[in-house]
Design a protein around this motif. Structure first.
Motif, PDB file in Angstrom:
ATOM      1  N   ALA A 409     -66.905   8.336   9.961  1.00 20.62           N
ATOM      2  CA  ALA A 409     -67.675   7.298   9.274  1.00 20.62           C
ATOM      3  C   ALA A 409     -66.898   5.987   9.174  1.00 20.62           C
ATOM      4  O   ALA A 409     -67.478   4.903   9.230  1.00 20.62           O
ATOM      5  N   TYR A 410     -65.580   6.087   8.988  1.00 20.12           N
ATOM      6  CA  TYR A 410     -64.716   4.912   8.925  1.00 20.12           C
ATOM      7  C   TYR A 410     -63.837   4.891  10.172  1.00 20.12           C
ATOM      8  O   TYR A 410     -63.812   5.836  10.934  1.00 20.12           O
ATOM      9  N   SER A 411     -63.104   3.810  10.356  1.00 19.24           N
ATOM     10  CA  SER A 411     -62.149   3.796  11.458  1.00 19.24           C
ATOM     11  C   SER A 411     -60.941   4.639  11.069  1.00 19.24           C
ATOM     12  O   SER A 411     -60.668   4.839   9.882  1.00 19.24           O
ATOM     13  N   VAL A 412     -60.213   5.148  12.043  1.00 20.04           N
ATOM     14  CA  VAL A 412     -59.090   6.040  11.756  1.00 20.04           C
ATOM     15  C   VAL A 412     -57.969   5.325  11.007  1.00 20.04           C
ATOM     16  O   VAL A 412     -57.123   5.971  10.382  1.00 20.04           O
ATOM     17  N   ASN A 413     -57.940   3.965  11.059  1.00 18.40           N
ATOM     18  CA  ASN A 413     -56.918   3.226  10.325  1.00 18.40           C
ATOM     19  C   ASN A 413     -57.455   2.651   9.013  1.00 18.40           C
ATOM     20  O   ASN A 413     -56.843   1.775   8.402  1.00 18.40           O
ATOM     21  N   SER A 414     -58.600   3.168   8.541  1.00 17.07           N
ATOM     22  CA  SER A 414     -59.172   2.705   7.281  1.00 17.07           C
ATOM     23  C   SER A 414     -58.328   3.171   6.107  1.00 17.07           C
ATOM     24  O   SER A 414     -57.833   4.306   6.092  1.00 17.07           O
ATOM     25  N   VAL A 417     -59.446   6.493   4.703  1.00 18.67           N
ATOM     26  CA  VAL A 417     -58.944   7.666   5.429  1.00 18.67           C
ATOM     27  C   VAL A 417     -57.511   7.963   4.989  1.00 18.67           C
ATOM     28  O   VAL A 417     -57.133   9.114   4.752  1.00 18.67           O
ATOM     29  N   GLY A 418     -56.701   6.902   4.845  1.00 19.84           N
ATOM     30  CA  GLY A 418     -55.328   7.074   4.391  1.00 19.84           C
ATOM     31  C   GLY A 418     -55.255   7.700   3.008  1.00 19.84           C
ATOM     32  O   GLY A 418     -54.428   8.599   2.758  1.00 19.84           O
ATOM     33  N   LEU A 419     -56.116   7.265   2.111  1.00 18.50           N
ATOM     34  CA  LEU A 419     -56.132   7.822   0.756  1.00 18.50           C
ATOM     35  C   LEU A 419     -56.552   9.288   0.762  1.00 18.50           C
ATOM     36  O   LEU A 419     -56.050  10.088  -0.033  1.00 18.50           O
ATOM     37  N   LEU A 441     -48.990  13.801   4.507  1.00 17.95           N
ATOM     38  CA  LEU A 441     -48.399  12.639   3.857  1.00 17.95           C
ATOM     39  C   LEU A 441     -47.838  11.644   4.873  1.00 17.95           C
ATOM     40  O   LEU A 441     -47.898  10.432   4.662  1.00 17.95           O
ATOM     41  N   THR A 442     -47.311  12.158   5.978  1.00 18.52           N
ATOM     42  CA  THR A 442     -46.822  11.270   7.041  1.00 18.52           C
ATOM     43  C   THR A 442     -47.977  10.471   7.631  1.00 18.52           C
ATOM     44  O   THR A 442     -47.858   9.264   7.896  1.00 18.52           O
ATOM     45  N   ARG A 443     -49.085  11.164   7.847  1.00 21.85           N
ATOM     46  CA  ARG A 443     -50.284  10.472   8.361  1.00 21.85           C
ATOM     47  C   ARG A 443     -50.762   9.414   7.361  1.00 21.85           C
ATOM     48  O   ARG A 443     -51.103   8.289   7.743  1.00 21.85           O
ATOM     49  N   ALA A 444     -50.774   9.783   6.077  1.00 21.06           N
ATOM     50  CA  ALA A 444     -51.206   8.844   5.038  1.00 21.06           C
ATOM     51  C   ALA A 444     -50.295   7.619   4.983  1.00 21.06           C
ATOM     52  O   ALA A 444     -50.766   6.480   4.888  1.00 21.06           O
ATOM     53  N   LYS A 445     -48.990   7.850   5.073  1.00 20.08           N
ATOM     54  CA  LYS A 445     -48.042   6.729   5.007  1.00 20.08           C
ATOM     55  C   LYS A 445     -48.223   5.786   6.195  1.00 20.08           C
ATOM     56  O   LYS A 445     -48.123   4.551   6.036  1.00 20.08           O
ATOM     57  N   GLY A 446     -48.500   6.336   7.362  1.00 21.42           N
ATOM     58  CA  GLY A 446     -48.709   5.504   8.539  1.00 21.42           C
ATOM     59  C   GLY A 446     -49.877   4.551   8.370  1.00 21.42           C
ATOM     60  O   GLY A 446     -49.838   3.399   8.818  1.00 21.42           O
ATOM     61  N   ILE A 447     -50.925   5.017   7.691  1.00 26.40           N
ATOM     62  CA  ILE A 447     -52.110   4.174   7.475  1.00 26.40           C
ATOM     63  C   ILE A 447     -51.904   3.224   6.303  1.00 26.40           C
ATOM     64  O   ILE A 447     -52.134   2.011   6.402  1.00 26.40           O
ATOM     65  N   LEU A 448     -51.469   3.763   5.159  1.00 26.67           N
ATOM     66  CA  LEU A 448     -51.404   2.972   3.930  1.00 26.67           C
ATOM     67  C   LEU A 448     -50.278   1.945   3.933  1.00 26.67           C
ATOM     68  O   LEU A 448     -50.357   0.941   3.231  1.00 26.67           O
ATOM     69  N   SER A 449     -49.238   2.168   4.733  1.00 26.67           N
ATOM     70  CA  SER A 449     -48.191   1.150   4.862  1.00 26.67           C
ATOM     71  C   SER A 449     -48.743  -0.103   5.526  1.00 26.67           C
ATOM     72  O   SER A 449     -48.276  -1.217   5.256  1.00 26.67           O
ATOM     73  N   VAL A 450     -49.724   0.072   6.388  1.00 24.07           N
ATOM     74  CA  VAL A 450     -50.383  -1.057   7.042  1.00 24.07           C
ATOM     75  C   VAL A 450     -51.376  -1.722   6.095  1.00 24.07           C
ATOM     76  O   VAL A 450     -51.374  -2.941   5.924  1.00 24.07           O
ATOM     77  N   GLU A 461     -45.056   5.590  -4.275  1.00 23.70           N
ATOM     78  CA  GLU A 461     -45.347   6.928  -4.806  1.00 23.70           C
ATOM     79  C   GLU A 461     -45.489   7.936  -3.671  1.00 23.70           C
ATOM     80  O   GLU A 461     -44.947   9.053  -3.722  1.00 23.70           O
ATOM     81  N   LEU A 462     -46.202   7.535  -2.631  1.00 18.28           N
ATOM     82  CA  LEU A 462     -46.411   8.399  -1.471  1.00 18.28           C
ATOM     83  C   LEU A 462     -45.060   8.757  -0.843  1.00 18.28           C
ATOM     84  O   LEU A 462     -44.816   9.918  -0.504  1.00 18.28           O
ATOM     85  N   THR A 463     -44.200   7.771  -0.690  1.00 16.25           N
ATOM     86  CA  THR A 463     -42.890   8.007  -0.075  1.00 16.25           C
ATOM     87  C   THR A 463     -42.072   9.010  -0.882  1.00 16.25           C
ATOM     88  O   THR A 463     -41.419   9.895  -0.316  1.00 16.25           O
TER      89      THR A 463
END
Length: 502
Positions: A409-414, A417-419, A441-450, A461-463
């Motif tokens: 539904a969203y883009s993979v870098n949304s 999705v990261g949340l 968590l690694t996947r989440a950090k890759g998105i949310l850092s951007v 917090e994620l880190t």
């Protein structure tokens, strides 16, 4: 400094398009995660649910907000915020609110106070009490479109009534009723919902420079907020000469749903690359999967478009027919249960809400595609209510079920999705699944850092959680089946990560 010079200093320029009007163009290359522009709101207000828990000046959450002793209508987290707000405009606003209280009139609702604050600030800037900047002056507000002629008469009548209330409240500040009515029109199609880091609404703000950025259903930037400051970051590499775009509406929906929302509130028909696919085979399949019914043929992964009046429709993949009327009856039953479930949630009856959401899901998974946004939202609600009930295993199961639909539904870098991956990682960690937690968590950090920036509190917090999970995973790999490196049960882990219940 002019607005044009201000934007050039940020690597941006304004262009005018015959159909879109003003556009914001990248005047240099922007890399993923890079700050495009940030702006304090010209006018902002907390919503009713947030005003007792958040500071009216910085919009930050605080367990110790203190009310203004005079008007008793706004709260502040510290003396610095109170002094800053007083100097900016609360001194004038406070006197008006006290007058309303003395006349036994209730405090104006947020939508009205937003315009009151805008009018007060304009008056203070015009009189020289408040200074102006290139990105903070009333001229940038006046440059925003009103869509006055396109606004329905019923809505204009409502705006005119509210304009009269504004005139009464801001007295002795002189205002023109038509201008105030136009301000309501401007806010309706230009204001942004201010959200916290996890996209929960907390208020509304008018950001006249950020509002120059046009909409796309496949945007190349994302708008987030640090307190009430609007921050736009690049989601992908943006080449020089490319238009900067952001999303105005919920993107998890069919083209028809998105177009309707844009037309009703913003008065335009989107022609972005995603919307232009609507009549293509790819676009028809996407819309059917997101909001249609699943194909009746078990071996087929296709979907049947919904929203048609005829008794039968066909799968867009294999051509198999289905009984539309029967499916709509089931959908209606599910919607009724959904309303009851949401009512139970608002009443904080989590047990009843879970039961009703489970009944809803049972119907929906029989009629909707596995990637349907309807099914995704029900399962997301189930995940959250299971968290509230401390049923972590069930919450994990529903979180896993939502992810393929989120990515569709969203883009993979949304950031959404990261949340969701962040929630998945924390659930795995709480349940002791350290390896799975590290992956999520690694996947989440890759998105949310951007999207949020590597220095944001959310990413910090994620880190921290990722580091803990990584240590556990390494320990377990050395001593398979051995004891935990930290003697934390699920309850203790949850105490360390209360933000899981978002």
């Amino acid at each position: 400094m002019t607005l044009e010079k201000f934007l050039l200093d940020h690597g941006l320029r304004i262009s005018v398009d015959d159909t879109k009007g003003r556009c914001l163009i990248a005047n240099r290359v922007f890399t993923p995660g890079e700050l495009i522009i940030s702006q304090e709101p010209y006018s902002s207000v907390l919503d009713i649910d947030s005003e007792r828990r958040r500071c009216d000046n910085c919009f930050n959450l605080s367990s110790n907000v203190k009310r203004c002793s005079a008007c008793k209508s706004v709260r502040y987290c510290c003396s610095s915020c109170q002094v800053h707000a007083w100097k900016q405009q609360h001194k004038s606003e406070c006197q008006m609110l006290v007058k309303l209280i003395e006349e036994k009139q209730r405090t104006p609702p947020p939508s009205l106070r937003l315009v009151v604050r805008l009018v007060i600030k304009r008056s203070l800037q015009q009189s020289g009490v408040l200074s102006t900047k290139a990105d903070d002056n009333f001229e940038t507000v006046e440059a925003l479109p009103t869509h006055y002629s396109e606004t329905q008469e019923e809505r204009l009548v409502s705006y005119a009534q509210m304009a009269n209330l504004v005139k009464t409240i801001v007295d002795p500040v002189e205002v023109d009723l038509k201008e105030v009515c136009q301000l309501f029109c401007r806010i309706a199609c230009n204001a942004h919902t201010i959200c916290d880091e996890e996209f929960r609404p907390v208020g509304t703000g008018l950001y006249p420079v950020i509002s120059i950025i046009n909409h796309s259903c496949a945007p190349n930037t994302v708008l987030l907020f640090n307190g009430k400051r609007g921050i736009v970051r690049a989601l992908q590499k943006i080449e020089k000469g490319t238009e900067v775009t952001v999303s105005y509406v919920e993107l998890a929906g069919s083209t028809k749903t998105r177009q309707l929302a844009l037309k009703e509130q913003y008065y335009f028909v989107c022609q972005c690359k995603r919307c232009r696919k609507m009549e293509t085979e790819e676009g028809i399949i996407e819309d059917a999967i997101l909001e249609g019914y699943k194909c009746p043929v078990q071996q087929c992964n296709g979907a049947v478009p919904s929203g048609r009046d005829q008794p039968g429709s066909q799968c867009v993949t294999c051509g198999s027919g289905c009984d539309n009327k029967k499916l709509k009856r089931s959908e209606s039953a599910a919607n009724k249960l959904l309303e009851e479930a949401n009512l139970a949630m608002r009443s904080r009856d989590d047990g009843q809400a879970r039961l009703l959401f489970e009944k809803t899901e049972a119907i929906q998974k029989e009629i909707f595609h596995v990637h349907s946004v309807h099914l995704m939202r029900t399962r997301d609600a189930l995940m959250k209510v299971c968290m509230s009930l401390n049923d972590w295993q069930s919450a994990l199961r529903y979180c896993l079920l939502t992810l393929p639909a989120y990515e569709r539904a969203y883009s993979v870098n949304s950031p959404l999705v990261g949340l969701q991956y962040f929630s998945l990682g924390k659930l795995h960690w709480l349940l002791g699944n350290s390896r799975e937690a590290v992956t999520a968590l690694t996947r989440a950090k890759g998105i949310l850092s951007v999207t949020h920036g590597s220095g944001s509190s959310l990413v910090r917090e994620l880190t921290g959680t990722l580091q803990e999970a990584t240590l556990e995973a390494a320990y377990r790999s050395q001593i398979p089946g051995g004891p935990e490196p930290m003697s934390l049960d699920i309850t203790d882990r949850f105490k360390h990560h209360r933000s899981l219940k978002r």
